[in-house]
Design an enzyme around this catalytic site. Structure first.
Site, PDB file in Angstrom:
ATOM      1  N   HIS A  13      -0.143  -5.353  -2.344  1.00  0.00           N
ATOM      2  CA  HIS A  13       1.042  -6.054  -1.861  1.00  0.00           C
ATOM      3  C   HIS A  13       1.110  -7.406  -2.560  1.00  0.00           C
ATOM      4  CE1 HIS A  13       3.977  -7.941   0.778  1.00  0.00           C
ATOM      5  NE2 HIS A  13       4.233  -6.738   1.273  1.00  0.00           N
TER       6      HIS A  13
ATOM      7  N   GLY B 235      -6.449  11.779  14.692  1.00  0.00           N
ATOM      8  CA  GLY B 235      -5.740  10.539  14.415  1.00  0.00           C
ATOM      9  C   GLY B 235      -4.542  10.379  15.330  1.00  0.00           C
TER      10      GLY B 235
ATOM     11  N   ARG C 111       7.114  -3.662  -5.844  1.00  0.00           N
ATOM     12  CA  ARG C 111       5.874  -4.361  -5.508  1.00  0.00           C
ATOM     13  C   ARG C 111       4.852  -4.393  -6.633  1.00  0.00           C
ATOM     14  NH1 ARG C 111       4.565  -2.631   0.757  1.00  0.00           N
ATOM     15  NH2 ARG C 111       6.387  -3.649   1.664  1.00  0.00           N
TER      16      ARG C 111
ATOM     17  N   SER D  44       5.025 -10.481   5.037  1.00  0.00           N
ATOM     18  CA  SER D  44       5.909  -9.334   4.868  1.00  0.00           C
ATOM     19  C   SER D  44       6.948  -9.523   3.774  1.00  0.00           C
ATOM     20  CB  SER D  44       6.630  -9.042   6.185  1.00  0.00           C
ATOM     21  OG  SER D  44       7.609  -8.033   6.019  1.00  0.00           O
TER      22      SER D  44
ATOM     23  N   HIS E   4      -3.304  -3.052  -0.109  1.00  0.00           N
ATOM     24  CA  HIS E   4      -2.407  -2.864   1.030  1.00  0.00           C
ATOM     25  C   HIS E   4      -2.209  -1.420   1.460  1.00  0.00           C
ATOM     26  CE1 HIS E   4       0.818  -3.779   3.771  1.00  0.00           C
ATOM     27  NE2 HIS E   4       1.718  -3.109   3.062  1.00  0.00           N
TER      28      HIS E   4
ATOM     29  N   GLY F 230      -2.296   7.557  15.197  1.00  0.00           N
ATOM     30  CA  GLY F 230      -1.335   6.577  14.731  1.00  0.00           C
ATOM     31  C   GLY F 230       0.048   7.198  14.715  1.00  0.00           C
ATOM     32  N   LEU F 231       0.943   6.639  13.903  1.00  0.00           N
ATOM     33  CA  LEU F 231       2.312   7.141  13.885  1.00  0.00           C
ATOM     34  C   LEU F 231       2.383   8.587  13.410  1.00  0.00           C
ATOM     35  CD1 LEU F 231       5.283   6.818  14.226  1.00  0.00           C
ATOM     36  CD2 LEU F 231       5.378   5.487  12.120  1.00  0.00           C
ATOM     37  N   ALA F 232       1.606   8.953  12.400  1.00  0.00           N
ATOM     38  CA  ALA F 232       1.611  10.336  11.916  1.00  0.00           C
ATOM     39  C   ALA F 232       1.088  11.285  12.980  1.00  0.00           C
ATOM     40  CB  ALA F 232       0.776  10.453  10.644  1.00  0.00           C
ATOM     41  N   GLY F 233      -0.038  10.930  13.606  1.00  0.00           N
ATOM     42  CA  GLY F 233      -0.621  11.790  14.627  1.00  0.00           C
ATOM     43  C   GLY F 233       0.262  11.930  15.846  1.00  0.00           C
TER      44      GLY F 233
END
Length: 470
Positions: free
Chosen positions: A234, A9, A283, A248, A342, A11-14
């Site tokens: 969401h 992965g 939320r 948002s 979401h 993305g931001l974590a990876g």
């Protein structure tokens, strides 16, 4: 000899894990089926929470902790939440140094906005495109590691399975999406950062490329999962192209108001029912109220009272999206909204160092987004999920003692117990609460009912939301 870390992965974590591993001298193999620019993380909009107190509201990590525990209705692990809220300000400053273009207030203060479930301005943001800005900075940082040879990319490759020697993980097997060639990657540890399972539902705000296939394969291999039932809706989404387009929460944070027509007049139902926070209730509460009202009348989000200056400087991305995809000018007309799937809070069950128990698969580091960290309970919001992802950055060594971010974001495992057909999370608290910060410790935690949960879950004794375990 340097260790080899395989990350599934990008993305931001990876990317955060790859950057941290490379900075600690590891060789990184970064596997992804799509480019990082196509990752789910790019779609995060509203911001990232940290008690920076740049608005002189006497905010603090302790108040951040209290608000998060309250919004979670007693389901979040206080140890994990404490670690998260204490580390948040430092993380935002690290992202700023990395090159993230946050909105600024004055010369060098990060601007903050209101968000749901909190009384003070605590959400750092980059207009309404926070995820895109963070990902841009992270991609650039990792590319520098690629140029130095510390990170090797395996783009358009899909994860097939782990390489196992008994119960010892020694790498993984991947497939080239172009040639269909199968490749075996040996490694000293595997980090999983493959996101949620939007693709299983389709009608969500997220990327349909996130199918949950990696997590499913790990489950087949015997890897335990937890909190899979924790799926967030969401409050404000719009049907668009067979999916749900996110409106948002930043819109409500900057003054947007929810209303429905009642007796021929605009009825601002959230402000009437919840006068303290109004449209910025957590939320789960806001989504539930919109859903109830929508059975009687169409629900709208009115942003026409937001000034042109705020729209231009803080919500331009949202305004452009509404004009492009909905053909609506938010300056002139309200937008019809409904809740939509979401965010997925469940995932791989890991220990406080984000690893699988040795009895399952040894020598394997796991960081899955989402995973069962129990940081946010029912109320896991984008502003916290972005934080959780980026929080893989840390000053800790990734090998051999810790995975990236181990300890600081100490996550106590969560378990699922079955009651009368319902799965309920049971969070484990360590008997000896130890924290990275020696300067402070979390306040005494008390169990309470969510004030708006009037319909009890069958067979669930609310006095046992948490239990001690050794």
């Amino acid at each position: 000899m340097s260790k080899t870390i395989i990350i599934i992965g990008a993305g931001l974590a990876g990317l955060s894990a790859a950057l941290q591993a490379a900075e600690n001298g590891c060789n990184v193999k970064l596997v992804s089926s799509l480019p990082s620019e196509r990752a789910q993380s790019v779609m995060a909009e509203g911001g990232i929470n940290a008690a920076l107190n740049t608005k002189d509201e006497n905010d603090s990590p302790e108040e951040h902790f209290t608000d998060t525990i309250k919004a979670a209705c007693g389901l979040a692990d206080p140890n994990a939440v404490w670690g998260m809220t204490q580390a948040a300000p430092e993380l935002v400053h690290w992202l700023l140094k990395l090159g993230v273009k946050f909105n600024m207030s004055g010369y060098d203060d990060v601007d903050l906005r209101n968000f749901g479930g909190q009384k003070k301005k605590r959400t750092a943001f980059a207009q309404s495109d926070t995820g895109k800005q963070i990902m841009t900075a992270m991609i650039d940082a990792v590319r520098r590691k690629e140029a130095s040879g510390m990170v090797e990319r395996f783009s358009h490759h899909s994860f097939l399975t782990l390489r196992l020697c008994g119960n010892i993980c020694c790498g993984c097997v991947i497939r080239d999406g172009y040639s269909q060639e199968t490749v075996e990657l040996p490694g000293d540890a595997v980090i999983v950062a493959t996101g949620g399972m939007h693709g299983l539902f389709g009608n969500t705000t997220g990327s349909l490329s996130n199918t949950g296939e990696v997590t499913a394969e790990l489950f087949r291999l015997g890897v335990p999962l937890a909190n899979g039932e924790m799926i967030q809706y969401h409050p404000t989404t719009v049907k668009c192209g067979g999916k749900r387009m996110l409106i948002s929460e930043a819109a409500r944070g900057e003054g947007g108001r929810l209303f429905a027509m009642k007796d021929g007049k605009q009825w601002y139902f959230m402000e009437e029912k919840y006068p303290e926070l109004g449209n910025l209730m957590p939320r789960d509460i806001t989504a539930r109220e919109i859903w109830k009202v929508s059975h009687e009348s169409e629900v709208f989000l009115d942003m026409t009272e937001i000034s042109e200056e705020i729209i231009s400087n803080k919500l331009s991305g949202l305004a452009d999206d509404c004009m492009t995809y909905l053909h609506k000018d938010i300056r002139k007309e309200p937008v019809s909204v409904l809740p939509g799937i979401h965010y997925f809070m469940g995932g791989i069950l890991v220990d406080e160092q984000h690893r699988l128990p040795d009895r399952v698969i040894r020598r394997r580091r796991v960081r899955s987004y989402p995973l069962s960290s129990s940081e946010d309970g029912q109320q896991s919001e984008n502003r916290k999920s972005v934080y959780t992802l980026a929080h893989l950055q840390s000053s800790e060594k990734i090998w051999p003692e810790h995975t990236a971010n181990a300890g600081r974001d100490s996550c106590k495992s969560a378990r699922l117990f079955r009651y009368s057909g319902y799965f309920l999370p049971k969070c484990r608290l360590s008997q000896d609460k130890t924290f990275q910060s020696a300067e402070a410790s979390p306040p005494e935690f008390y169990i309470r009912e969510c004030p708006l949960s009037t319909e009890p879950v069958p067979g669930h004794d609310s006095s046992h939301n948490f239990r001690q375990s050794s």
